[in-house]
Design a protein around this motif. Structure first.
Motif, mmCIF file in Angstrom:
data_model
loop_
_atom_site.group_PDB
_atom_site.id
_atom_site.type_symbol
_atom_site.label_atom_id
_atom_site.label_comp_id
_atom_site.label_asym_id
_atom_site.label_seq_id
_atom_site.Cartn_x
_atom_site.Cartn_y
_atom_site.Cartn_z
ATOM 1 N N CYS A 164 0.739 -1.213 -0.046
ATOM 2 C CA CYS A 164 -0.150 -0.036 -0.021
ATOM 3 C C CYS A 164 0.976 1.245 0.045
ATOM 4 N N HIS A 165 0.530 2.222 -0.837
ATOM 5 C CA HIS A 165 1.289 3.394 -0.968
ATOM 6 C C HIS A 165 0.449 4.390 -1.243
ATOM 7 N N GLN A 166 0.995 5.503 -0.401
ATOM 8 C CA GLN A 166 -0.316 6.925 -0.543
ATOM 9 C C GLN A 166 0.690 8.070 -0.799
ATOM 10 N N THR A 167 0.111 8.950 -1.278
ATOM 11 C CA THR A 167 1.128 10.260 -1.774
ATOM 12 C C THR A 167 0.617 11.247 -1.038
ATOM 13 N N TRP A 168 -0.307 11.338 -0.274
ATOM 14 C CA TRP A 168 -0.790 12.654 0.479
ATOM 15 C C TRP A 168 0.180 13.003 1.766
ATOM 16 N N SER A 169 0.994 11.829 2.075
ATOM 17 C CA SER A 169 1.786 12.259 3.462
ATOM 18 C C SER A 169 0.612 12.208 4.424
ATOM 19 N N HIS A 170 -0.358 11.342 4.527
ATOM 20 C CA HIS A 170 -1.275 11.370 5.585
ATOM 21 C C HIS A 170 -0.521 10.449 6.725
ATOM 22 N N SER A 171 -0.981 10.932 7.964
ATOM 23 C CA SER A 171 0.016 10.332 9.144
ATOM 24 C C SER A 171 -0.923 8.764 9.358
ATOM 25 N N TYR A 172 -2.171 8.803 9.095
ATOM 26 C CA TYR A 172 -2.614 7.582 9.516
ATOM 27 C C TYR A 172 -2.991 6.363 8.244
ATOM 28 N N SER B 268 -8.843 -19.232 5.651
ATOM 29 C CA SER B 268 -9.849 -18.451 6.317
ATOM 30 C C SER B 268 -9.258 -16.806 5.984
ATOM 31 N N GLN B 269 -8.431 -16.715 5.441
ATOM 32 C CA GLN B 269 -7.776 -15.167 5.000
ATOM 33 C C GLN B 269 -8.053 -14.807 3.704
ATOM 34 N N THR B 270 -8.798 -15.664 3.058
ATOM 35 C CA THR B 270 -9.445 -15.538 1.636
ATOM 36 C C THR B 270 -10.136 -14.236 1.814
ATOM 37 N N SER B 271 -10.062 -13.164 0.979
ATOM 38 C CA SER B 271 -10.802 -12.068 1.244
ATOM 39 C C SER B 271 -10.405 -10.984 0.368
ATOM 40 N N VAL B 272 -11.110 -9.741 0.632
ATOM 41 C CA VAL B 272 -10.589 -8.535 -0.079
ATOM 42 C C VAL B 272 -9.950 -7.636 0.851
ATOM 43 N N TYR B 273 -8.839 -7.280 0.637
ATOM 44 C CA TYR B 273 -8.026 -6.474 1.491
ATOM 45 C C TYR B 273 -8.083 -4.847 1.072
ATOM 46 N N PHE B 274 -8.387 -3.901 1.783
ATOM 47 C CA PHE B 274 -8.284 -2.499 1.433
ATOM 48 C C PHE B 274 -7.338 -1.896 2.556
ATOM 49 N N CYS B 275 -6.747 -0.851 1.916
ATOM 50 C CA CYS B 275 -5.703 0.100 2.665
ATOM 51 C C CYS B 275 -6.452 1.327 2.414
ATOM 52 N N ALA B 276 -6.181 1.959 3.440
ATOM 53 C CA ALA B 276 -6.666 3.252 3.512
ATOM 54 C C ALA B 276 -5.646 4.435 4.039
ATOM 55 N N SER B 277 -6.049 5.667 4.237
ATOM 56 C CA SER B 277 -5.393 6.720 4.957
ATOM 57 C C SER B 277 -5.970 7.709 5.349
ATOM 58 N N SER B 278 -5.704 8.371 6.396
ATOM 59 C CA SER B 278 -6.318 9.576 6.644
ATOM 60 C C SER B 278 -5.485 10.754 7.290
ATOM 61 N N GLY B 279 -5.755 11.969 7.281
ATOM 62 C CA GLY B 279 -4.870 12.963 8.063
ATOM 63 C C GLY B 279 -5.191 13.130 9.340
ATOM 64 N N SER B 280 -6.276 12.353 10.099
ATOM 65 C CA SER B 280 -6.504 12.652 11.343
ATOM 66 C C SER B 280 -6.807 11.322 11.952
ATOM 67 N N ALA B 281 -6.975 11.074 13.062
ATOM 68 C CA ALA B 281 -7.465 10.027 13.877
ATOM 69 C C ALA B 281 -8.896 9.661 13.864
ATOM 70 N N GLY B 282 -9.377 8.618 14.118
ATOM 71 C CA GLY B 282 -10.708 8.158 14.033
ATOM 72 C C GLY B 282 -11.671 8.680 12.953
#
Lengths: 114, 110
Positions: free
Chosen positions: A23-31, A84-98
């Motif tokens: 997973c790679h993000q270009t926003w420099s998000h902390s989370y 059991s780990q067969t699944s779709v995996y999503f990565c996400a990013s955010s600038g703040s917590a919660g």
């Protein structure tokens, strides 16, 4: 272009093998976050990271390992894959917590474990 | 659990009609978010409504929040075939994460 990218998009592997999802993000998000999505369960949080070198468990962490040596990357490793780990995996990013700011999602990795 | 629950699980309407989806949650919140997921894609953020807001609009979307009933609704007006997707509500989980519901699958028939 700015965004969040996941690789690979599709992966088939066998039980017992190690597999790493990138997973790679270009926003420099902390989370950054890893979720798995399964029918009937919605999205479940596996691990998240508040900053480089800071990670914490989510709802379903067993069997997974994460690292975050750089702010922009957050790889997820299945050390010994199980069916059991067969699944779709999503990565996400955010600038703040919660839930204080939106989370931005990649398009997912569809992982099949035979 | 602080997880939101969407209702109905599935909804099928004709193009041009309005679509309403509901979300209920269990604990106090600071805000609530709605997301859309097209088939085979990641979630896309639609709108965030804070606990001191009762209603919020964004284009053809209208979100309401009733903290006394611990519920929210998402209204899509004049629906289009392109609105076909799954819709999720999300509330703050622990200190740093969101809990997502299981979603409403909306089908808009052209």
């Amino acid at each position: 272009d700015a965004g969040i990218t996941q690789s690979p998009r599709y992966k088939i592997t066998e039980t017992g093998r190690q597999v790493t999802l990138m997973c790679h993000q270009t926003w420099s998000h902390s989370y950054m976050f890893w979720y798995r999505q399964d029918l009937g369960h919605g999205l479940r949080l596996i691990y998240y990271s508040a900053a480089a070198d800071i990670t914490d468990k989510g709802e379903v962490p067993d069997g997974y390992v994460v690292s975050r040596s750089k702010t922009e990357n957050f790889p997820l490793t299945l050390e010994s894959a199980t069916r059991s780990q067969t699944s779709v995996y999503f990565c996400a990013s955010s600038g703040s917590a919660g839930g204080n700011q939106p989370q931005h999602f990649g398009d997912g990795t569809r992982l099949s474990i035979l | 659990s602080q997880q939101g629950e969407e209702d109905p699980q599935a909804l099928s309407i004709q193009e041009g009609e309005n679509a309403t989806m509901n979300c209920s949650y269990k604990t106090s919140i600071n805000n609530l978010q709605w997301y859309r997921q097209n088939s085979g894609r990641g979630l896309v953020h639609l709108i965030l409504i804070r606990s001191n807001e009762r209603e919020k609009h964004s284009g053809r979307l209208r979100v309401t929040l009733d903290t006394s009933k611990k519920s929210s609704s998402l209204l899509i007006t004049a629906s289009r075939a392109a609105d076909t997707a799954s819709y999720f509500c999300a509330t703050k989980g622990g200190a740093n994460n969101l809990f997502f519901g299981t979603g409403t699958r909306l089908t808009v028939i052209p």
